[in-house]
Write an enzyme that holds these catalytic residues in place. Sequence first.
Site, PDB file in Angstrom:
ATOM      1  N   SER A  77       0.864  -1.186   0.000  1.00 55.54           N
ATOM      2  CA  SER A  77       0.000   0.000   0.000  1.00 55.54           C
ATOM      3  C   SER A  77       0.898   1.233   0.000  1.00 55.54           C
ATOM      4  CB  SER A  77      -0.852  -0.010   1.272  1.00 55.54           C
ATOM      5  OG  SER A  77      -1.492   1.233   1.457  1.00 55.54           O
ATOM      6  N   TYR A 103      -2.086  -0.518  10.488  1.00 56.80           N
ATOM      7  CA  TYR A 103      -2.207  -0.909   9.077  1.00 56.80           C
ATOM      8  C   TYR A 103      -0.886  -0.630   8.353  1.00 56.80           C
ATOM      9  CZ  TYR A 103      -3.860  -1.041   4.239  1.00 56.80           C
ATOM     10  OH  TYR A 103      -4.017  -1.328   2.906  1.00 56.80           O
TER      11      TYR A 103
END
Length: 245
Positions: A142, A155
Amino acid sequence: MSNVNGKVVIITGASSGIGEATARMLAHRGARVVLGARRTDRLNAIITDIRAAGGTAEYQVLDVTQQGQLQEIVQFTQNKFGRVDVLINNAGVMPLSALDQLKVEEWDRMIDVNIKGVLYGIAAVLPVMKAQKSGQIINISSIGGHAVSPTAAVYCATKFAVGAISEGLRQEVGGDIRVTVISPGVTESELADSISDETARIGMKEFRRICIPAEAIARSIVFAIEQPDDVDVSEIIVRPTASPY
Ligand code: NDP
């Protein structure tokens, strides 16, 4: 002939978003795809579509937090197609929240799915690829694997880990096996649906207004696969043009 045609590709988290778009695009280009996720009704509908369009697709129920289930999908793929050319470790969850909300169960879930799920995938497929003396492992990280922002500490930590694991793997197995890490920016999918924290959910809704379609990420995955075997696309970042992050 495309370097995608005929390849046997396992995709984790293929029941929606980036995984689904990638499965459809790869099958359209002649890859034989094996889809894994927990929502088998979704998987069944997707492979029915792919087959109706003339593609080759199978599915297996898969919870990536269960190491044995990754071994089972790899075994299933070998039984069906005799080999595994590509594993796409795509399954991921993103229940964002500030650390002081102490959503420890959600931290655990992100670590289990986003880090351990990737490691279990590598563990399941590496012996097969080493024996074949070829293969490619594509890990989906990501932009959160490159920068940290409030509510995203855990995350981001999981995605930084995906980057570290991918780079270490590449250095260790680079002789025969290609390793690619792909880092999407905000992309249309169901990813934000798992956010239980009100503040993080509202912030993410605003952040996601500039989403690019899941197909944009699928194209970058296809690009990494279709290169000649001696070319390793090690890392790609794909983000909305309008994204400052
Ligand atoms: P989606 O929520 O649409 O897809 C996530 C997929 O992961 C689903 O297919 C889900 O299937 C699967 N999944 C979740 N938990 C498990 C589990 N325990 N075992 C197996 N599969 C699981 O989101 P995206 O398509 O966006 O996410 C794909 C990847 O892209 C993730 O790794 C995410 O972190 C990454 N990413 C996404 C971005 C975005 O903006 N969309 C940005 C940056 C990275 P099921 O529930 O059926 O098991």
